[in-house]
Design a protein around this motif. Structure first.
Motif, short mmCIF file in Angstrom:
data_model
loop_
_atom_site.label_atom_id
_atom_site.label_comp_id
_atom_site.label_asym_id
_atom_site.label_seq_id
_atom_site.Cartn_x
_atom_site.Cartn_y
_atom_site.Cartn_z
N ASN A 1 0.05 11.17 7.33
CA ASN A 1 -0.74 12.20 7.13
C ASN A 1 -0.99 12.45 5.64
N PRO A 2 -1.74 13.55 5.29
CA PRO A 2 -2.31 13.74 3.99
C PRO A 2 -1.06 14.33 3.04
N SER A 3 0.10 14.54 3.59
CA SER A 3 1.30 15.13 3.08
C SER A 3 2.17 14.02 2.59
N SER A 4 2.40 13.07 3.26
CA SER A 4 3.15 11.93 2.91
C SER A 4 2.47 10.72 2.50
N GLY A 5 1.16 10.65 3.08
CA GLY A 5 0.42 9.29 2.69
C GLY A 5 0.92 8.12 3.45
N VAL A 6 0.82 6.86 2.75
CA VAL A 6 1.24 5.69 3.18
C VAL A 6 2.83 5.67 2.95
N GLN B 1 0.74 -1.19 0.03
CA GLN B 1 -0.02 0.04 0.10
C GLN B 1 0.91 1.24 -0.01
N ILE B 2 2.12 1.26 0.00
CA ILE B 2 3.05 2.41 0.34
C ILE B 2 2.92 3.18 -1.12
N GLY B 3 2.72 4.51 -0.85
CA GLY B 3 2.35 5.38 -1.88
C GLY B 3 0.84 5.95 -2.03
N LYS B 4 0.02 4.92 -1.42
CA LYS B 4 -1.34 5.53 -1.61
C LYS B 4 -1.50 6.57 -0.67
N ALA B 5 -2.75 7.40 -0.99
CA ALA B 5 -3.12 8.42 -0.32
C ALA B 5 -3.44 8.33 1.01
N TYR B 6 -3.23 9.28 1.84
CA TYR B 6 -3.96 9.33 3.46
C TYR B 6 -5.17 10.22 3.33
N VAL B 7 -6.41 9.50 3.61
CA VAL B 7 -7.54 10.18 3.83
C VAL B 7 -8.37 9.92 4.93
N SER B 8 -8.58 10.93 5.83
CA SER B 8 -9.29 10.40 7.12
C SER B 8 -10.66 9.89 6.88
#
Length: 271
Positions: free
Chosen positions: A249-254, A167-174
């Motif tokens: 976090n939203p800036s770094s994602g997974v 999942q590395i590289g995917k987005a962080y969404v609350s």
């Protein structure tokens, strides 16, 4: 000659016409004088009558003036009363405005103090977390160099590690739980679901879902948490070799990071 001729007549002698005329003239003059005097007296007597006739006119004018003066006085009194009422209303409004302003200032001051107190507490909590992280960072440096934990995942732990690395590289969404985006606890929950383990949804509950383990004895597949157990604010999965994968976090994602990147507070083991 008559026998009566020598007897004197007993009749009064007749008056001459001239005397009679003179007496008549005198009488006429006297009457004229009396008439003139009477007329003059009548004229003099008429003057007070003329003055008396003018009195009603003067009295009417005075009555009118008195009535007008009374009306003016009444109007002035009404104006004064109206002005007094307006002044009283203005004074009341000013007093209420002053009271409202004082209340507003008091409320604003209370909010300001509350905000300052909240900021102070937040700063204190941030300082405490930074202090804990500094201490844990030093421990983690020692732990990663002296740890005897296995760096190779096996069984279910290997499946969990493989999933989070994928999942590395995917987005962080609350609030997201995949497959294209995650938040921190959503990633951990979904990873363990791959091996049939149902974890709570939020990080606070996940931090107490298994057995507490020391950061010096970590194994791949352990759940790392930040904050205290039961009130953690972040979680991730330890993947071995001093590394973890988490939705930061939203800036770094997974992403995958070393423990020193953001030293965790503790860990739990569910496998």
């Amino acid at each position: 000659m008559s026998h009566t001729a020598h007897i004197r007549s007993h009749r009064k002698p007749r008056r001459s016409a001239s005397k009679i005329a003179m007496r008549a003239g005198v009488a006429g003059g006297v009457l004229s004088t009396l008439a003139v005097a009477g007329a003059s007296g009548a004229a003099n007597a008429a003057e007070p009558v003329t003055q008396t006739l003018e009195l009603p006119t003067l009295t009417a004018d005075v009555a009118t003036q008195v009535a007008q003066s009374a009306d003016a006085t009444q109007q002035a009194a009404a104006n004064y009363q109206l002005q007094a009422e307006r002044d009283a209303a203005a004074a009341k409004a000013a007093k209420q405005a002053k009271s409202d302003l004082a209340d507003a200032k008091q409320k604003a001051e209370a909010k300001k103090k509350a905000a300052q107190e909240a900021a102070r507490k937040e700063a204190a909590a941030r300082a405490s977390r930074n202090s804990e992280r500094t201490t844990l960072s030093a421990k983690a440096t020692v732990n990663t160099s002296t740890s005897t934990s296995s760096s190779t995942a096996t069984g279910s732990a290997a499946a969990v590690v493989a999933f989070v690395k994928a999942q590395i590289g995917k987005a962080y969404v609350s609030g997201a739980t995949g497959p294209s985006a995650y938040d921190c606890s959503g990633l951990v929950q979904t990873a363990f679901k791959q091996v049939g383990i149902s974890l709570p949804r939020v990080s606070q509950d996940q931090s107490t879902a298994g057995t507490q383990v020391s950061l010096s004895n970590l194994q791949p597949g352990d759940i790392l948490y930040w904050g205290s157990a039961g009130s953690a604010y972040h979680v991730a999965v330890y993947v071995g070799d001093g590394m973890f994968v988490g939705a930061q976090n939203p800036s770094s994602g997974v992403g995958e990071h070393p423990l020193s990147y953001d030293p965790p507070t503790g860990a739990v083991r569910v496998l």
